[in-house]
Scaffold this active site. Structure first.
Site, PDB file in Angstrom:
ATOM      1  N   SER A  84      -0.401 -18.948  -4.248  1.00  0.00           N
ATOM      2  CA  SER A  84       0.769 -19.809  -4.424  1.00  0.00           C
ATOM      3  C   SER A  84       0.419 -21.279  -4.188  1.00  0.00           C
ATOM      4  CB  SER A  84       1.878 -19.396  -3.461  1.00  0.00           C
ATOM      5  OG  SER A  84       2.121 -18.012  -3.578  1.00  0.00           O
TER       6      SER A  84
HETATM    7  N1  SAM Z   1       0.988 -15.463  -1.014  1.00  0.00           N
HETATM    8  C1  SAM Z   1      -0.148 -15.125  -1.824  1.00  0.00           C
HETATM    9  C2  SAM Z   1      -1.305 -16.065  -1.578  1.00  0.00           C
HETATM   10  O1  SAM Z   1      -1.169 -16.980  -0.746  1.00  0.00           O
HETATM   11  O2  SAM Z   1      -2.346 -15.869  -2.208  1.00  0.00           O
HETATM   12  C3  SAM Z   1       0.190 -15.116  -3.275  1.00  0.00           C
HETATM   13  C4  SAM Z   1       1.029 -13.986  -3.649  1.00  0.00           C
HETATM   14  S1  SAM Z   1       1.051 -13.690  -5.378  1.00  0.00           S
HETATM   15  C5  SAM Z   1       2.074 -14.983  -5.957  1.00  0.00           C
HETATM   16  C6  SAM Z   1       2.069 -12.234  -5.391  1.00  0.00           C
HETATM   17  C7  SAM Z   1       1.353 -10.995  -4.944  1.00  0.00           C
HETATM   18  O3  SAM Z   1       2.322  -9.963  -4.804  1.00  0.00           O
HETATM   19  C8  SAM Z   1       0.316 -10.486  -5.940  1.00  0.00           C
HETATM   20  O4  SAM Z   1      -0.924 -10.365  -5.320  1.00  0.00           O
HETATM   21  C9  SAM Z   1       0.869  -9.124  -6.358  1.00  0.00           C
HETATM   22  O5  SAM Z   1      -0.119  -8.155  -6.624  1.00  0.00           O
HETATM   23  C10 SAM Z   1       1.692  -8.751  -5.141  1.00  0.00           C
HETATM   24  N2  SAM Z   1       2.716  -7.741  -5.363  1.00  0.00           N
HETATM   25  C11 SAM Z   1       3.542  -7.562  -6.417  1.00  0.00           C
HETATM   26  N3  SAM Z   1       4.353  -6.501  -6.214  1.00  0.00           N
HETATM   27  C12 SAM Z   1       4.032  -6.008  -4.999  1.00  0.00           C
HETATM   28  C13 SAM Z   1       4.514  -4.906  -4.197  1.00  0.00           C
HETATM   29  N4  SAM Z   1       5.470  -4.092  -4.607  1.00  0.00           N
HETATM   30  N5  SAM Z   1       3.938  -4.700  -2.994  1.00  0.00           N
HETATM   31  C14 SAM Z   1       2.946  -5.498  -2.535  1.00  0.00           C
HETATM   32  N6  SAM Z   1       2.450  -6.530  -3.230  1.00  0.00           N
HETATM   33  C15 SAM Z   1       2.993  -6.793  -4.443  1.00  0.00           C
END
Ligand code: SAM
Length: 219
Positions: A62
């Site tokens: 992000s």
């Molecule tokens: N906060 C993170 C960082 O600093 O790198 C970025 C997060 S990224 C925008 C969103 C993440 O949510 C992705 O890695 C994706 O695989 C994960 N994600 C999506 N659905 C999910 C779920 N049901 N459970 C866990 N993770 C999930």
């Protein structure tokens, strides 16, 4: 990175503080965590700009401003708060939370990303974090309730299990909307009531899972 400390200091002053994040503890954490270690090597020189970057598996780390803003909204207490993060991704937000909370539990649905994030926590000597590869929309009932819950992917609505796993006085912050654009929504458990407040517009990758979006063409 020639001098990553200077680059981070500039990022905090020009991209985060200037846009309204004021909590000194959040700003200090953003100054301390080396974001370039959470991105791929060929993108390291872009690590201190204010943009999301690809981290593989069609996911992103992000934007620093959003990480700071969401962290500030949580109003963390480093001496006692137990936090659940849904969507570990690179682990960057996790590392920021780890500096400002007592314990951080983080769930990532893509095992390869979860394993990379675990390695980064070890590399940085971060000991108050547990990461698991699992569908975070069902929460983590074995360690619930949580004082704070942060979802870092876009949900259609707040997953019900997460609201149920929020402890007294707890705060849940989740982007709600469609698969491309959402609004940050803050839920606060006050006594027996839950207050809902809509905040900033954001654009996260979709939250896929049992209480999120159905997995389609994307991962
Ligand atoms: N906060 C993170 C960082 O600093 O790198 C970025 C997060 S990224 C925008 C969103 C993440 O949510 C992705 O890695 C994706 O695989 C994960 N994600 C999506 N659905 C999910 C779920 N049901 N459970 C866990 N993770 C999930």
């Amino acid at each position: 990175m020639l001098d990553d400390t200077l680059a981070r200091d500039r990022m905090v002053r020009e991209l985060i503080e200037r846009r309204g994040v004021r909590d000194p503890r959040v700003l200090a954490a953003m100054r301390e965590v080396p974001r370039h270690l959470f991105v791929r090597e060929h993108l390291m020189n872009q690590a201190y700009g204010d943009h999301a970057l690809p981290i593989g598996e069609a996911q992103t780390i992000s934007q620093p401003f959003i990480v700071a803003r969401m962290t500030e909204i949580l109003e963390l207490d480093a001496t006692r708060h137990k936090v659940l993060e849904v969507g570990t991704g690179s682990g960057y937000q996790t590392a920021i939370l780890a500096r400002l909370a007592r314990w951080v539990y983080s769930l990532e649905r893509i095992p390869e990303l979860a394993h990379q994030a675990i390695r980064r926590m070890r590399q940085l000597g971060i000991l108050n974090v547990k990461i698991q590869a699992f569908d975070g929309t069902v929460g983590w009932s074995e360690v619930a309730p949580f004082d704070r819950i942060l979802v870092t992917a876009g949900a259609p609505v707040a997953p019900r299990p997460l609201l149920e796993q929020l402890g007294p006085g707890g705060r849940l912050l989740v982007p709600e909307g469609d698969r491309r654009r959402q609004r940050l929504v803050l839920y606060e458990r006050i006594g027996r009531k839950v207050r809902r407040q809509e905040l900033d517009e954001v654009a996260f990758v979709p939250l896929l899972g049992r209480h999120g979006w159905e997995a389609g063409g994307e991962r």
